[in-house]
Scaffold this motif. Structure first.
Motif, short mmCIF file in Angstrom:
data_model
loop_
_atom_site.label_atom_id
_atom_site.label_comp_id
_atom_site.label_asym_id
_atom_site.label_seq_id
_atom_site.Cartn_x
_atom_site.Cartn_y
_atom_site.Cartn_z
N ILE A 99 41.43 38.13 33.24
CA ILE A 99 42.09 39.50 32.79
C ILE A 99 41.44 40.71 33.72
CG2 ILE A 99 42.96 39.19 30.46
CD1 ILE A 99 40.76 41.12 29.61
N THR A 100 42.29 41.70 33.83
CA THR A 100 41.73 42.63 34.25
C THR A 100 41.95 43.92 33.38
OG1 THR A 100 42.96 42.18 36.70
CG2 THR A 100 42.14 44.35 36.41
N SER A 101 40.61 44.26 32.91
CA SER A 101 40.56 45.14 31.65
C SER A 101 41.42 46.37 32.00
CB SER A 101 39.12 45.04 31.20
OG SER A 101 38.42 45.86 32.03
N ASN A 102 41.12 47.06 33.17
CA ASN A 102 41.53 48.44 33.45
C ASN A 102 42.22 48.30 34.79
OD1 ASN A 102 41.56 51.54 32.61
ND2 ASN A 102 40.96 51.23 34.84
N ASN A 103 43.57 48.65 34.74
CA ASN A 103 44.29 48.55 35.94
C ASN A 103 44.58 49.96 36.79
OD1 ASN A 103 45.45 45.48 35.86
ND2 ASN A 103 45.61 46.43 33.89
N ASN A 153 47.99 44.99 40.56
CA ASN A 153 47.95 44.51 41.96
C ASN A 153 46.71 43.64 42.03
OD1 ASN A 153 49.00 44.64 44.49
ND2 ASN A 153 47.16 45.67 45.38
N PHE A 154 45.37 43.92 41.53
CA PHE A 154 44.17 43.30 41.68
C PHE A 154 44.26 42.08 40.75
CE2 PHE A 154 42.52 47.66 42.70
CZ PHE A 154 42.38 47.49 44.04
N ALA A 155 44.99 42.03 39.59
CA ALA A 155 45.09 40.92 39.07
C ALA A 155 45.84 40.00 39.29
CB ALA A 155 45.85 41.21 37.44
N GLN A 164 26.87 40.96 46.66
CA GLN A 164 27.90 41.47 47.53
C GLN A 164 29.42 41.06 47.55
OE1 GLN A 164 25.69 42.87 51.01
NE2 GLN A 164 23.93 41.64 50.60
N GLY A 165 30.11 41.60 48.47
CA GLY A 165 31.43 41.29 48.81
C GLY A 165 32.45 41.91 47.86
N GLY A 166 31.89 42.79 47.00
CA GLY A 166 32.95 43.63 46.33
C GLY A 166 33.61 42.57 45.12
N ALA A 167 34.61 43.24 44.31
CA ALA A 167 35.08 42.49 43.43
C ALA A 167 36.24 41.44 43.95
CB ALA A 167 36.05 43.49 42.20
N SER A 168 36.54 41.56 45.04
CA SER A 168 37.60 40.67 45.58
C SER A 168 37.04 39.37 45.85
CB SER A 168 38.01 41.23 46.95
OG SER A 168 38.69 42.40 46.67
N THR A 169 35.57 39.39 46.43
CA THR A 169 34.89 38.23 46.58
C THR A 169 34.71 37.32 45.07
OG1 THR A 169 33.85 39.10 48.35
CG2 THR A 169 32.91 37.30 47.49
N GLN A 170 34.76 38.20 44.18
CA GLN A 170 34.39 37.43 42.84
C GLN A 170 35.88 36.72 42.27
OE1 GLN A 170 31.71 36.81 41.33
NE2 GLN A 170 30.96 38.07 43.13
N PHE A 171 36.90 37.14 42.92
CA PHE A 171 38.20 36.61 42.95
C PHE A 171 38.06 34.97 43.03
CE2 PHE A 171 40.96 40.70 43.76
CZ PHE A 171 40.43 41.13 42.63
N ALA A 172 37.42 34.85 44.05
CA ALA A 172 37.05 33.35 44.70
C ALA A 172 35.80 32.76 43.59
CB ALA A 172 36.72 33.26 45.94
N ALA A 219 31.11 48.08 41.97
CA ALA A 219 30.18 49.34 41.47
C ALA A 219 30.98 50.77 41.93
CB ALA A 219 28.61 49.19 41.96
N GLN A 220 31.74 50.75 43.00
CA GLN A 220 32.02 51.78 43.51
C GLN A 220 33.20 52.87 42.96
OE1 GLN A 220 32.98 48.88 44.61
NE2 GLN A 220 35.01 48.95 45.65
N LYS A 221 33.55 52.11 41.74
CA LYS A 221 34.47 53.00 40.94
C LYS A 221 33.35 53.99 39.82
CE LYS A 221 37.52 50.73 42.97
NZ LYS A 221 38.22 49.40 42.48
N ASN A 222 33.03 53.24 39.11
CA ASN A 222 32.30 53.93 37.80
C ASN A 222 30.62 53.91 37.86
OD1 ASN A 222 32.83 55.65 35.58
ND2 ASN A 222 33.22 53.97 34.31
N ALA A 227 36.69 38.84 32.66
CA ALA A 227 37.23 40.20 33.08
C ALA A 227 36.73 40.95 33.97
CB ALA A 227 37.16 40.93 31.74
N ASP A 228 37.67 41.42 34.96
CA ASP A 228 37.45 42.07 36.08
C ASP A 228 37.17 43.57 35.34
OD1 ASP A 228 37.16 44.05 38.22
OD2 ASP A 228 39.20 43.01 39.29
N MET A 229 36.20 44.31 35.42
CA MET A 229 36.03 45.62 34.74
C MET A 229 35.70 46.79 35.73
SD MET A 229 34.33 45.09 30.98
CE MET A 229 35.11 44.04 29.87
N SER A 230 36.04 46.54 36.89
CA SER A 230 35.72 47.23 37.96
C SER A 230 35.91 48.72 38.02
CB SER A 230 36.45 46.94 39.30
OG SER A 230 36.04 45.68 39.80
N SER A 231 36.88 49.03 37.24
CA SER A 231 37.45 50.44 37.05
C SER A 231 36.95 51.15 35.79
CB SER A 231 38.64 50.67 37.58
OG SER A 231 39.64 50.04 36.99
N GLU A 232 36.26 50.34 35.00
CA GLU A 232 36.15 50.87 33.74
C GLU A 232 34.70 50.51 33.14
OE1 GLU A 232 37.86 49.95 29.94
OE2 GLU A 232 37.99 47.70 30.46
#
Ligand code: PLP
Length: 359
Positions: free
Chosen positions: A147-151, A101-103, A74-82, A193-196, A170-175
């Protein structure tokens, strides 16, 4: 289906209609349990099977090696930044390539836990390109390269990934699930998960087990990937409904032929839209061509007034959520896996008409 629009939102975003209908049809009685999937204990066998099957589908569709864990957290990709530095920053130094921005947010979070070196940064040209990965100065002894693989906001992606000594994260949230990847090239991958993939609420983490055994001592228990791994993502109550939806989407993706098959469609869809934009006298995409995303396509008319008119009229025509991110302005069409080819064609037809009327 009547009354459904084509939804180009960047996230949460459109999901396959067949999946929504399946979820609707069994919402009151999941798999003969007489309960909604939202009412079942996460310790119930009927629910545990959902988590285990979702995990094995991720493994199958992305060919995840056995020495990697697959987690639903849980906590979204942003929690994984930590969570990334908390699990991996043993030597207290990591490299970050800032391509959006997310990178940037991931890098800023990294600076809390150690030396987070920004070794690449494309903000000088409003993140319209990816820095040349062969010319970057990777730090000797870094714990990882992030890296953020897809911006998502700027519509860029890495055509290829850095080949660095340190584990690549890699943050692959949007791909995620839109192109084939070699998981073994990465130390860790994460994706909201909320992108793809699913509704908001669940984040996928794929990590090499040998790298995650020694989290920083003050890492919260819930953010320790090894703890989530040991308990099969069921350490505490998981985001049950979102995982269930992810499971349905993954089954749907497998039935459609998997990542390779959907990638061909994604490339085709993006190609149609970029071709039209490149030949248009009104619309323009500012991203350096070789870094163009096949998931998020930003475009502008050059006039804020016309952009606003476009977004408003498109909405009336059943093409919604096309307003660009506030950092970029203009428009953005997010054309994730679940966006049908017809949706992209409808958008192009509308753009053609708009161009004629407003030239
Ligand atoms: C949406 C997004 C995020 C933020 O995800 P949350 O789940 O809202 O924390 C991070 N990275 C990328 C690439 C995104 O597209």
């Amino acid at each position: 289906m009547e009354n459904r629009v084509y939804n180009f939102a960047a996230g949460p975003s459109t999901l396959p209609l067949a999946v929504l209908e399946k979820a609707q049809s069994e919402f009151l009685n999941f798999n003969g349990t007489g309960m909604s999937v939202t009412e079942i204990s996460h310790r119930d066998k009927a629910y545990e099977a959902v988590v285990r099957e979702a995990e094995s589908l991720v493994r199958e569709l992305l060919k995840v090696p056995d020495d990697y864990c697959v987690l639903f957290v849980q906590g979204g990709a942003s929690t994984q930044f930590a969570a990334v530095p908390l699990n991996l920053m043993h030597n207290k130094v990591a490299d970050y390539i800032v391509t959006g921005n997310f990178a940037k947010k991931a890098w800023e979070e990294g600076t809390i836990y150690g030396t987070a070196n920004k070794i690449g940064d494309s903000s000088d040209k409003v993140y319209t390109y990816i820095p040349d990965i062969d010319k970057l100065k990777y730090t000797e002894g870094a714990d990882y390269v992030h890296i953020t693989s897809n911006n998502t906001i700027f519509g860029t992606r890495y055509p290829e990934f850095p080949k660095c000594k340190a584990p690549l994260v890699a943050d692959m949230s949007s791909e995620i699930f839109s192109r084939e990847i070699n998981v073994a090239d990465f130390g860790a991958i994460y994706a909201g998960a909320q992108k793809n993939l699913a509704p908001a609420g669940v984040t996928i983490v794929i990590a090499k087990r040998s790298l995650i055994q020694d989290p920083l001592p003050f890492c919260p228990t819930l953010l320790k990937w090894k703890v989530q791994d040991k308990d099969g993502s069921l350490y505490n109550t998981p985001p049950a409904f979102s995982i269930y939806m992810a499971w349905l989407v993954l089954k749907d993706l497998k039935a459609k032929g998997g990542v390779k098959a959907i990638n061909e469609i994604d490339v085709y869809k993006a190609g149609l839209l970029y071709d039209f934009i490149d030949n248009s006298k009104l619309f323009k995409n500012n991203v350096v061509k070789k870094y163009r995303s096949i998931m998020n396509v930003p475009f502008v008319t050059g006039s804020e007034e016309l952009d606003a008119k476009f977004v408003a009229e498109a909405k009336k025509a059943g093409l919604v959520s096309l307003k660009g991110h506030r950092l970029v302005g203009g428009m953005r069409a997010s054309i994730y896996n679940a966006m049908p080819v017809e949706g992209v064609k409808a958008l192009i037809d509308f753009m053609k008409k708009f161009e004629v009327e407003n030239a």
